[in-house]
Design a protein around this motif. Structure first.
Motif, mmCIF file in Angstrom:
data_model
loop_
_atom_site.group_PDB
_atom_site.id
_atom_site.type_symbol
_atom_site.label_atom_id
_atom_site.label_comp_id
_atom_site.label_asym_id
_atom_site.label_seq_id
_atom_site.Cartn_x
_atom_site.Cartn_y
_atom_site.Cartn_z
ATOM 1 N N ASN A 1 0.843 -1.184 0.000
ATOM 2 C CA ASN A 1 0.000 0.000 0.000
ATOM 3 C C ASN A 1 0.887 1.246 0.000
ATOM 4 O OD1 ASN A 1 -1.858 2.008 0.337
ATOM 5 N ND2 ASN A 1 -2.476 1.414 2.405
ATOM 6 N N PRO A 2 0.955 2.003 -1.128
ATOM 7 C CA PRO A 2 1.820 3.181 -1.179
ATOM 8 C C PRO A 2 1.486 4.217 -0.117
ATOM 9 C CG PRO A 2 1.059 2.580 -3.370
ATOM 10 C CD PRO A 2 0.262 1.771 -2.400
ATOM 11 N N CYS A 3 0.212 4.327 0.251
ATOM 12 C CA CYS A 3 -0.180 5.318 1.253
ATOM 13 C C CYS A 3 0.499 5.053 2.595
ATOM 14 C CB CYS A 3 -1.693 5.311 1.434
ATOM 15 S SG CYS A 3 -2.616 5.849 -0.028
ATOM 16 N N ALA A 4 0.744 3.782 2.888
ATOM 17 C CA ALA A 4 1.359 3.420 4.167
ATOM 18 C C ALA A 4 2.855 3.162 4.049
ATOM 19 C CB ALA A 4 0.672 2.182 4.736
ATOM 20 N N ASN A 5 3.293 2.628 2.901
ATOM 21 C CA ASN A 5 4.673 2.176 2.773
ATOM 22 C C ASN A 5 5.480 2.875 1.680
ATOM 23 O OD1 ASN A 5 4.172 0.083 4.759
ATOM 24 N ND2 ASN A 5 3.070 -1.020 3.155
ATOM 25 N N GLY A 6 4.858 3.793 0.948
ATOM 26 C CA GLY A 6 5.580 4.467 -0.130
ATOM 27 C C GLY A 6 6.708 5.348 0.386
ATOM 28 N N LYS A 7 7.800 5.408 -0.381
ATOM 29 C CA LYS A 7 8.961 6.199 0.025
ATOM 30 C C LYS A 7 8.967 7.601 -0.580
ATOM 31 C CE LYS A 7 12.096 2.290 0.770
ATOM 32 N NZ LYS A 7 13.407 1.687 0.394
ATOM 33 N N TYR A 8 8.188 7.794 -1.619
ATOM 34 C CA TYR A 8 8.209 9.081 -2.326
ATOM 35 C C TYR A 8 6.799 9.659 -2.362
ATOM 36 C CZ TYR A 8 12.598 6.946 -3.677
ATOM 37 O OH TYR A 8 13.818 6.330 -3.648
ATOM 38 N N GLN A 9 6.326 10.022 -1.185
ATOM 39 C CA GLN A 9 4.940 10.471 -1.015
ATOM 40 C C GLN A 9 4.824 11.993 -0.932
ATOM 41 O OE1 GLN A 9 1.875 8.228 -0.553
ATOM 42 N NE2 GLN A 9 3.404 7.297 -1.913
ATOM 43 N N SER A 10 3.602 12.459 -1.138
ATOM 44 C CA SER A 10 3.281 13.892 -1.069
ATOM 45 C C SER A 10 2.108 14.088 -0.111
ATOM 46 C CB SER A 10 2.899 14.413 -2.462
ATOM 47 O OG SER A 10 3.973 14.294 -3.349
ATOM 48 N N PRO A 11 2.024 15.303 0.473
ATOM 49 C CA PRO A 11 2.853 16.504 0.278
ATOM 50 C C PRO A 11 4.102 16.496 1.148
ATOM 51 C CG PRO A 11 1.078 16.983 1.783
ATOM 52 C CD PRO A 11 0.867 15.565 1.354
ATOM 53 N N ILE A 12 4.968 17.497 0.930
ATOM 54 C CA ILE A 12 6.199 17.605 1.712
ATOM 55 C C ILE A 12 6.376 19.045 2.198
ATOM 56 C CG2 ILE A 12 7.352 15.733 0.447
ATOM 57 C CD1 ILE A 12 8.898 17.935 -1.080
ATOM 58 N N ILE B 1 8.685 21.927 1.759
ATOM 59 C CA ILE B 1 9.712 22.350 0.803
ATOM 60 C C ILE B 1 10.648 23.341 1.469
ATOM 61 C CG2 ILE B 1 10.114 23.556 -1.388
ATOM 62 C CD1 ILE B 1 7.396 22.503 -2.315
ATOM 63 N N LYS B 2 11.905 22.946 1.584
ATOM 64 C CA LYS B 2 12.918 23.819 2.199
ATOM 65 C C LYS B 2 13.740 24.463 1.088
ATOM 66 C CE LYS B 2 13.116 21.053 6.422
ATOM 67 N NZ LYS B 2 13.959 20.269 7.352
ATOM 68 N N SER B 3 13.580 25.764 0.949
ATOM 69 C CA SER B 3 14.204 26.478 -0.166
ATOM 70 C C SER B 3 15.727 26.413 -0.133
ATOM 71 C CB SER B 3 13.743 27.937 -0.172
ATOM 72 O OG SER B 3 14.067 28.580 1.058
ATOM 73 N N LYS B 4 16.317 26.283 1.053
ATOM 74 C CA LYS B 4 17.779 26.296 1.160
ATOM 75 C C LYS B 4 18.419 25.067 0.525
ATOM 76 C CE LYS B 4 18.209 29.245 5.251
ATOM 77 N NZ LYS B 4 18.727 29.355 6.648
ATOM 78 N N ILE B 5 17.682 23.970 0.443
ATOM 79 C CA ILE B 5 18.274 22.752 -0.121
ATOM 80 C C ILE B 5 17.856 22.529 -1.578
ATOM 81 C CG2 ILE B 5 18.321 21.666 2.162
ATOM 82 C CD1 ILE B 5 15.988 19.897 1.210
ATOM 83 N N ASN C 1 12.851 11.676 2.342
ATOM 84 C CA ASN C 1 13.560 10.430 2.000
ATOM 85 C C ASN C 1 14.583 10.616 0.883
ATOM 86 O OD1 ASN C 1 12.308 8.817 3.938
ATOM 87 N ND2 ASN C 1 10.596 8.318 2.584
ATOM 88 N N ALA C 2 15.474 11.567 1.060
ATOM 89 C CA ALA C 2 16.620 11.784 0.152
ATOM 90 C C ALA C 2 16.229 12.251 -1.245
ATOM 91 C CB ALA C 2 17.475 10.520 0.058
ATOM 92 N N ARG C 3 14.971 12.592 -1.437
ATOM 93 C CA ARG C 3 14.589 13.132 -2.737
ATOM 94 C C ARG C 3 15.193 14.521 -2.941
ATOM 95 N NH1 ARG C 3 8.189 12.660 -2.578
ATOM 96 N NH2 ARG C 3 8.625 12.490 -0.333
ATOM 97 N N LYS C 4 15.422 14.874 -4.204
ATOM 98 C CA LYS C 4 15.935 16.198 -4.531
ATOM 99 C C LYS C 4 14.784 17.135 -4.881
ATOM 100 C CE LYS C 4 20.410 14.563 -6.218
ATOM 101 N NZ LYS C 4 21.340 14.486 -7.379
#
Length: 306
Positions: A3-14, A16-20, A206-209
């Protein structure tokens, strides 16, 4: 099945930190082709969906994504540098070639300042369907376009995430505008009564850019949709290349092939002419005539008198 809602690694929303955020420039190129539409409103329970008429697109990194519908969250789904805005609008797009989803997110401030954003939403403010499953259609002016609800300065963040609701499918391309727009207090209060609290919690990065594009190029801040109709794929590509100031690659190749063909034909004709003249002895006769003419008395200078 996972189930992506429970176990997904690249989920939204996030958050957003402008500095990175990594500046991407032309590597995340966004161009708008939004046409006008009627306001086709549907109450789907915890959201109001505006089913947008066919024929509107964005091009992201040269791939076409068709605009399907608009939806809202109260408060905003995404955070910008830990700040939460009162409302967020999602412009949901899908690629007709790959099926990949692209969602453009617009963040809202709530005030009654006169603006094109405010006018866009107030056009259907009093027609919001009140019950689940209810639908309403509002005839809108010819100039009414979703482009009018985008920020004046169209800088944006982009990242790969998911649908912000079940089934939470991933590999969704997100575009989140850096600058906000406004809506009236009246519109916000009416919408809030219908969809309050329909926001998913902030998910781990999760380490996404996260990428950032200041998007200051003139072509990226214009809307080309008023010039588009229901084109074939070839016509659409040609129209888009003309509107963005790019050469039509297919046409350029055709011109090169035509020019090369003409050159080859001329060379072949020249060679055939030479061979014909040699076969008929024209060249040898011409050389003999020239030799005879040069050796004639006409060209021998007279001797001077002693």
């Amino acid at each position: 099945m996972t189930n992506p809602c429970a176990n997904g690694k690249y989920q939204s929303p996030i958050n957003i930190k402008s500095k990175i955020a990594i500046k991407c420039g032309a590597l995340c190129d966004l161009v708008f082709y939004y046409r006008t539409s009627k306001a086709n409103l549907i109450n789907v329970g915890r959201n109001i969906v505006l089913d947008y008429d066919n024929g509107s697109y964005v091009m992201f990194n040269s791939e076409v994504y068709e605009l399907d519908k608009l939806s809202f969250t109260i408060p905003a789904s995404h955070k910008l540098d830990n700040h939460t805005y009162p409302m967020e609008m999602h412009l949901n797009h899908r690629s007709p070639d790959t099926g990949k989803l692209l969602i453009v997110a617009v963040l809202f401030e709530i005030n009654d300042a006169t603006s094109k954003f405010n006018l866009f939403l107030d056009m259907f403010r009093d027609a919001l369907p009140q019950k689940k499953g209810q639908q309403k259609n509002v005839n809108t002016p010819e100039e009414w376009s979703v482009f009018n609800v985008l920020p004046e300065i169209k800088s944006f963040f982009s990242y790969t995430g998911s649908l912000p609701r079940s089934p939470c499918v991933e590999n969704v391309q997100w575009i989140v505008f850096d600058n906000t727009v406004n809506c009236s207090v009246n519109f916000f209060e009416k919408l809030k009564k219908l969809i309050k609290g329909n926001v998913r919690s902030i998910q781990k990065l999760n380490a996404r850019k996260i990428y950032y594009n200041s998007n200051t190029a003139q072509k990226n801040n214009r809307n080309y949709g008023s010039k588009l109709r229901c084109y074939t794929e070839e016509q659409f590509r040609k129209s888009c290349s003309c509107l963005t100031g790019q050469k039509d690659i297919v046409s350029a190749k055709n011109k090169q092939v035509l020019l090369l063909t003409i050159v080859v034909i001329l060379i072949v004709l020249f060679i055939l002419l030479i061979l014909y003249l040699v076969q008929e002895g024209f060249l040898s006769k011409a050389l003999a005539s020239c030799s005879k003419l040069l050796s004639s008395k006409l060209f021998i200078p007279k001797k001077g008198k002693k």
